[in-house]
Design an enzyme around this catalytic site. Structure first.
Site: not given
Length: 405
Positions: A182, A249, A353
């Site tokens: 992502h 992911d 992230s």
């Protein structure tokens, strides 16, 4: 608790959105351990001991905690040295007990350069997971200048504006960085984050280059940071950015070959076995990155990413317990996902992230990448709600198809 608070998010810039209850507010006095009120600590340049306390409660700390401090080696080194072990869940600083100001809030060292030649020749040139950093007694969330030398910062550009830090990653070879999918793809990705412009390595403090600290009468400086242009961006083919559970992911970024490894640049080892197959509940894992922290919150704000590399220890949460926790929200933990955290005020706000969740093999003195920061809840460190990570071992065949490792 409202469903909005518990809504799972895929964060473009950091793991989760802070809420005052979860991370920003001081603990109630009644919740603190008895020894917290009398925990003594040392302050540079002062003869009397200080008291270990929350940054927001220390008037003296508020006077020196500003952006300009992070550009001054003397002041930043002082801020690093007043970190203390007041609590295992939130950052604490050593505060004067008899004054509302530090006597000399800087470290004025002899400026003799630290000799790092010995540590550079002690390891094989291409060995992974090794760092020269030796753990110190001092606590805190600020990483050491040579700690986690595989950390990568992803920089984005939008409409030809200034570069912005958005995600983290980890160097796994001389030519590949691993991160979250992502962070590099998805619906309206470039409109919200911009174009991935550079992968930055050898970064510690974004306000200085090279980065330096004073420690033990020595001036220790890192190599200059380097920005490498992505040669190829490879998200996992099964990743679906519109999926609520965000399985698969994970992504690879191929970069031009890095300079030779040093104390400030090295790859982390890929896992040799599935961490979950032998881990016991609560086993400690580590995360690092340029995420959010209370250390600079008063000056930079609660939603601004840290300019300094952070670190945090998190407990592993077994799969069955994690799945049960999220079952009321119809979230199903996939085979390529794992959980960690879920303690009050202790979650991967410290890591962006895409940053690595790491495990340390004490027998071999080697660090392994275990997971990748993927999903979080609204409010870092919400008690009982762990963060969700991509399990790197599950994707080893896919990774090695590109890296050949």
């Amino acid at each position: 608790m409202s469903s909005a608070v518990l809504l799972l998010l895929v964060c473009g810039c950091a793991l989760a959105v802070l809420s005052p209850v979860a991370y920003g507010a001081p603990m109630d006095t009644d919740d603190r351990p008895v020894w917290d009120s009398i925990r003594l600590c040392d302050i540079p340049n002062e003869p009397n001991p200080g008291q270990c306390m929350l940054p927001a409660e220390c008037v003296a700390y508020g006077k020196i905690n500003d952006v300009s401090s992070l550009s001054s080696i003397e002041r930043f080194s002082f801020i690093k040295q007043i970190q203390c072990n007041g609590s295992d869940t939130v950052p604490y600083v050593c505060c004067p007990r008899d004054s509302d100001a530090y006597r000399e809030p800087y470290v004025n060292e002899t400026m003799v350069p630290k000799n790092r030649v010995a540590s550079r020749i002690a390891f094989d040139a291409d060995s992974c997971g090794i760092q020269s950093y030796v753990a110190k007694i001092r606590g805190g969330q600020l990483a050491e200048i040579d700690e986690f030398p595989w950390m990568a910062m992803l920089l984005y550009e939008r409409d030809n504006n200034a570069l912005t830090q958005g995600c983290g990653g980890a160097l796994i070879s001389r030519t590949y960085v691993i991160t979250a999918a992502h962070c590099v793809t998805g619906k309206n990705f470039q409109q919200t984050k911009g174009r991935l412009k550079f992968v930055r390595l050898r970064e510690y403090n974004i306000h200085t280059n090279p980065d330096c600290v004073y420690e033990n009468d020595l001036k220790d400086c890192s190599d200059d940071m380097i920005d490498l242009v992505p040669q190829a961006v490879i998200p996992h083919p099964e990743y679906d950015s519109e999926s609520s559970n965000q399985q698969h992911d994970i992504a690879l970024i191929r970069i031009e070959q890095t300079p030779p490894f040093t104390d400030f640049l090295r790859s982390i080892c890929l896992p040799e076995q599935n961490f979950e197959s032998s881990a016991t509940p609560g086993k400690k894992l580590s995360v690092s990155g340029w995420g959010r922290t209370d250390i600079f919150k008063d000056n930079l704000g609660p939603d601004v990413l840290s300019p300094i590399k952070l670190k945090l220890s998190l407990p592993y949460v077994e799969r069955e317990k994690c799945s049960k926790t999220f079952r009321p929200w119809s979230f199903a933990l996939g085979p390529g996902q794992m959980c960690a955290g879920g303690e009050r005020a202790k979650d991967t706000c410290a890591g962006d992230s895409g940053s690595p969740l790491m495990s340390y093999d004490m027998k071999r003195a080697i660090w392994y990448i275990t997971g990748i920061v993927s999903l979080g809840v609204r409010g870092c460190g919400v008690e009982g709600l762990p963060g969700v990570y991509t399990n790197v071992h599950h994707y080893l065949p896919w990774i090695k198809m590109y890296t050949g490792a």
